[in-house]
Write an enzyme that holds these catalytic residues in place. Structure first.
Site, PDB file in Angstrom:
ATOM      1  N   ASN A 171       0.852  -1.190   0.000  1.00 19.88           N
ATOM      2  CA  ASN A 171       0.000   0.000   0.000  1.00 19.88           C
ATOM      3  C   ASN A 171       0.885   1.236   0.000  1.00 19.88           C
ATOM      4  O   ASN A 171       1.934   1.271   0.656  1.00 19.88           O
ATOM      5  CB  ASN A 171      -0.901   0.038   1.238  1.00 19.88           C
ATOM      6  N   TYR A 175       0.028  10.324   4.318  1.00 23.61           N
ATOM      7  CA  TYR A 175      -0.348  10.674   5.679  1.00 23.61           C
ATOM      8  C   TYR A 175       0.654  11.698   6.202  1.00 23.61           C
ATOM      9  O   TYR A 175       1.858  11.483   6.105  1.00 23.61           O
ATOM     10  CB  TYR A 175      -0.328   9.437   6.590  1.00 23.61           C
ATOM     11  N   ARG A 176       0.159  12.779   6.749  1.00 21.21           N
ATOM     12  CA  ARG A 176       1.074  13.812   7.238  1.00 21.21           C
ATOM     13  C   ARG A 176       1.983  13.245   8.322  1.00 21.21           C
ATOM     14  O   ARG A 176       1.607  12.310   9.043  1.00 21.21           O
ATOM     15  CB  ARG A 176       0.281  14.999   7.771  1.00 21.21           C
ATOM     16  N   TRP A 189      -2.015   7.906  10.943  1.00 19.91           N
ATOM     17  CA  TRP A 189      -2.853   6.858  10.360  1.00 19.91           C
ATOM     18  C   TRP A 189      -4.240   6.891  10.991  1.00 19.91           C
ATOM     19  O   TRP A 189      -4.420   6.496  12.145  1.00 19.91           O
ATOM     20  CB  TRP A 189      -2.223   5.488  10.594  1.00 19.91           C
ATOM     21  N   GLU A 235      -0.916   0.893  -5.731  1.00 20.37           N
ATOM     22  CA  GLU A 235      -0.824   2.281  -6.194  1.00 20.37           C
ATOM     23  C   GLU A 235       0.248   2.465  -7.263  1.00 20.37           C
ATOM     24  O   GLU A 235       0.087   3.292  -8.164  1.00 20.37           O
ATOM     25  CB  GLU A 235      -0.543   3.212  -5.015  1.00 20.37           C
ATOM     26  N   ASP A 285      -5.435  22.128   9.010  1.00 22.71           N
ATOM     27  CA  ASP A 285      -5.803  21.067   8.068  1.00 22.71           C
ATOM     28  C   ASP A 285      -6.601  21.574   6.871  1.00 22.71           C
ATOM     29  O   ASP A 285      -6.928  22.752   6.762  1.00 22.71           O
ATOM     30  CB  ASP A 285      -6.597  19.981   8.801  1.00 22.71           C
TER      31      ASP A 285
END
Length: 489
Positions: A171, A175-176, A189, A235, A285
């Site tokens: 995968n 994610y920051r 996560w 991906e 955000d």
């Protein structure tokens, strides 16, 4: 056009006048954000900062800041072309499966249709320099602090690579990552994300989860990490499909993972599921609000590999419109054919910027029976991460959902609020600060379609005002005779 690397894309942007270089010294703390925010709001160019905090690594930002630039990054003329691209692959114009099992079978063809699988190479630019042990220092990277109340610098455009500890399926997610110190970061996560599922499996097996983070892949691979792909679809495979050319990968130096050979920087390491989560955030955000501090797993960096002259790409999120909106638009266009496969009456859908993706979705359907709007809305909520949508507005097929003003004009004229609005409970986005509980709240479905007699509407429904096409054509042909501004035509 298949961009082999980020720098290939940057060179193309510069040739087209879409890249501005800034030689003046700037700070990674807030200053770059303010400059980039102004540029993206005005549809300005991508930005290259040569001198950031006296560090040797330049920063590039606003890579996807317009529709045209995002389309260019993904190798199409306009984002609408992505729908046709996937539709052609799935042959949905010829195949309309009626049974659910047939639909699943057609979905599985995505793997078979991927003619451009990843290619493993033995040497790669991203491993020209290798740092391990005490030489690992995240402080050498010009990581941005984007908003005043952010808890610190955050890596905002990482490709986080993990493998399922049981199946070995790979995968790549985005994610920051808050930088805590020289060798650790947070790993943001959410519970719905695949990375979190991999960590949960590693916990059951009693072992650490190996992780690699690529910074600065080619634009199609960067996009693929953001896309809500069907479970099990690699991906890198998907990026190859978009590029028309397989992504070159190389075995990481210290972990059993493959990483993009033409990336700029790779962080290798692990997350220990037995380690106490660490407080991460706040973070300004994509909702335009700060996401609150919470506890997340810790990523330990044990090695850094990079090019000899790496470039550090970043993005900023905040009050829309930001460049993440255009990445969302690419996803919207690309996955329209898949949504239509599962919901054939779907004409189009749109997630307007004010809704920051999950808060508002406009859906146009070919209404075929009484109550169809609510059935379609519930079906839409069952499509993967679309379950997080907060407000869904259903309109008829003749409404252009890409035109927000038209949707609200039609909706506000068509609804009786008591009759046409339903509230249901369901899962909410982690970033939804207004929901009654963390990740759980209510959703609103608005039926803004024309009402049928069977739905209890006994009055005559009026027609929309419109001008005959022949009059429109006549005025167009004679416009110059009127002596009016051509721009007002």
């Amino acid at each position: 056009m298949a961009w082999q690397s980020l720098r290939d894309y940057l060179e193309a942007l510069e040739r087209r006048g879409e890249l501005a270089r800034i030689g003046a010294p700037v700070s990674s703390k807030l200053e770059i954000t303010e400059i980039a925010d102004r540029m993206v709001k005005k549809g300005g160019p991508a930005l290259w900062f040569d001198s950031v905090d006296d560090k040797e690594i330049p920063v590039v930002i606003n890579l996807f800041g317009t529709e045209a630039r995002t389309a260019m990054a993904l190798g199409v003329k306009q984002l609408a072309d992505l729908s046709a691209k996937l539709q052609g692959l799935l042959q949905l114009t010829k195949v309309r499966p009626k049974r659910f099992l047939d639909k699943l079978a057609l979905l599985s063809q995505l793997k078979e249709l991927a003619a451009y699988p990843p290619k493993i190479v033995r040497q790669a630019p991203v491993q020209e320099e290798v740092f391990t042990g005490d030489a690992v220092d995240l402080g050498q990277l010009p990581v941005l602090t984007t908003w005043p109340k952010d808890a610190g610098p955050f890596i905002t455009l990482p490709l986080v690579i993990t493998k399922d500890p049981e199946t070995g399926e790979r995968n790549v997610g985005m994610y920051r990552m808050q930088v805590f110190d020289r060798q650790t970061t947070g790993m943001h996560w959410h519970r719905h994300k695949t990375g979190a599922k991999h960590l949960a499996k590693a916990r059951k097996l009693g072992r650490k989860l190996e992780v690699a983070v690529a910074i600065g892949g080619d634009p199609a691979t960067i996009y693929a990490a953001t896309a809500p792909l069907p479970e099990g679809l690699d991906e890198f495979l998907f990026a190859g499909l978009l590029r028309g050319k397989g992504v070159e990968l190389i075995k990481a130096k210290t972990v059993d993972l493959e990483v993009p050979a033409h990336a700029e920087i790779i962080l290798e390491g692990y997350v220990d599921p037995e380690e106490e989560p660490r407080k991460e955030g706040p973070f300004g955000d994509h909702t335009g609000f700060y996401s609150l501090a919470d506890y997340y797993p810790v990523f330990h960096v044990t090695a850094i590999t990079q090019r000899k002259d790496p470039i550090y790409p970043a993005t900023i999120v905040g009050k829309p419109i930001m460049e993440d909106y255009w990445l969302g638009q690419a996803t919207e266009r690309l996955f329209l054919p898949l949504a239509q496969m599962l919901l054939p009456e779907l004409v189009d859908y749109h997630m307007p910027p004010a809704g920051v993706f999950h808060n508002l979705v406009f859906v146009a359907i070919d209404k075929q029976y009484p109550g169809h709007a609510f059935t379609a809305a519930n079906a839409f909520l069952g499509m993967g991460l679309m379950m997080l949508a907060k407000v869904i507005v259903i309109v008829d097929a003749d409404v252009n959902v890409q035109d927000e003003q038209e949707v609200w004009w039609v909706a506000l004229n068509n609804i009786d609020p008591e009759r046409d609005i339903r509230f249901i409970p369901g899962p909410m986005d982690v970033l939804d600060h207004a929901s009654r509980e963390f990740t759980y709240g209510s959703k609103m479905i608005i039926d803004a379609t024309r009402k049928w007699p069977e739905e209890g509407f006994r009055r005559e429904w009026p027609e929309r005002i419109s001008m005959p096409q022949e009059i429109i054509d006549l005025v167009n042909s004679r416009w110059s005779e009127y002596g009016l501004d051509e721009n007002l035509r």
